[in-house]
Design an enzyme around this catalytic site. Sequence first.
Site, PDB file in Angstrom:
ATOM      1  N   CYS A  35      94.294  23.256   1.319  1.00 28.82           N
ATOM      2  CA  CYS A  35      93.531  24.506   1.381  1.00 28.82           C
ATOM      3  C   CYS A  35      92.012  24.291   1.342  1.00 28.82           C
ATOM      4  O   CYS A  35      91.456  23.844   2.333  1.00 28.82           O
ATOM      5  CB  CYS A  35      94.013  25.458   0.306  1.00 28.82           C
ATOM      6  N   ARG A  51      92.482  38.403   3.492  1.00 31.09           N
ATOM      7  CA  ARG A  51      92.955  37.081   3.088  1.00 31.09           C
ATOM      8  C   ARG A  51      94.402  36.923   3.553  1.00 31.09           C
ATOM      9  O   ARG A  51      95.153  37.892   3.637  1.00 31.09           O
ATOM     10  CB  ARG A  51      92.890  36.930   1.557  1.00 31.09           C
ATOM     11  N   HIS A  95     100.132  25.476  -0.879  1.00 34.62           N
ATOM     12  CA  HIS A  95     100.043  25.187  -2.314  1.00 34.62           C
ATOM     13  C   HIS A  95     101.460  25.281  -2.883  1.00 34.62           C
ATOM     14  O   HIS A  95     102.425  25.496  -2.172  1.00 34.62           O
ATOM     15  CB  HIS A  95      99.250  26.280  -3.031  1.00 34.62           C
TER      16      HIS A  95
END
Length: 243
Positions: free
Chosen positions: A96, A129, A193
């Site tokens: 990320c 997002r 993640h």
Amino acid sequence: MAEQRLCLVHLYPELLNLYGDSGNILVLRKRMEWRGMTCDVREVHVGERAPLLGADLVFIGGGSDREQRIVCDYLLEQRDELVSFVEDGGVLLAVCGGYQLLGHSYLMGDEKVQGLSLVDLYTDRGSPRLIGNIAVQSRICEQPIVGYENHGGRTHLGSGIEPLGTVLHGHGNDGTTGEEGCLYRNVVGTYVHGPLLPKNPGVADWLIARALDRRYGKSELVPLDDTEELMANQVMCKRLLGQ
Ligand code: GLN
């Protein structure tokens, strides 16, 4: 056979550790130990230089925009060493925020964070997002890669850069191309993640195998009993893909 050892360099764990990214270190270390190998982990903190000369693997975790701004200057000071490491086939995993810093830049509105240009890619920030669970099919492992993504950045790969895989569920690099992450030499960049490696042991073994090949020549990894890891992977696949 002489004991096999690998050196794993963990960059800025105090700043780049979103959603448990440091758990990736534990997985790499344990999967080597379970095979009778040793993994020396060297944490590099802000203000220190990474010992890349004897390094086999480098890990850069995710971070918020604020943390990315802080670490980018430290990373840029070591750009030449990082370029040599990558071009020499060193293994690098970046997640990320760390993935975004592998590229040329991360544009946040009118503010630009300069990246390492280790891989031909760049990132700009979009809205909304891109958040949620993700599943990706990649050529580096059999099972879909599963995990969690949360990023404002949209990453655009240069024309010669292969994605890590194809998005089966979720958003990936920019929410439109259906591509996730990047693969360049022995570099894996990804938005996944979770942390990434516990539920995706095939990715962990791909990284370890590449590092062993580079240091010791072509080597076969002894298979491990991955029943629990694969069950965790399958729970997510079932939930996200119905398979
Ligand atoms: N700050 C970056 C973004 O929002 C990366 C976030 C992260 O590492 N999860 O795009």
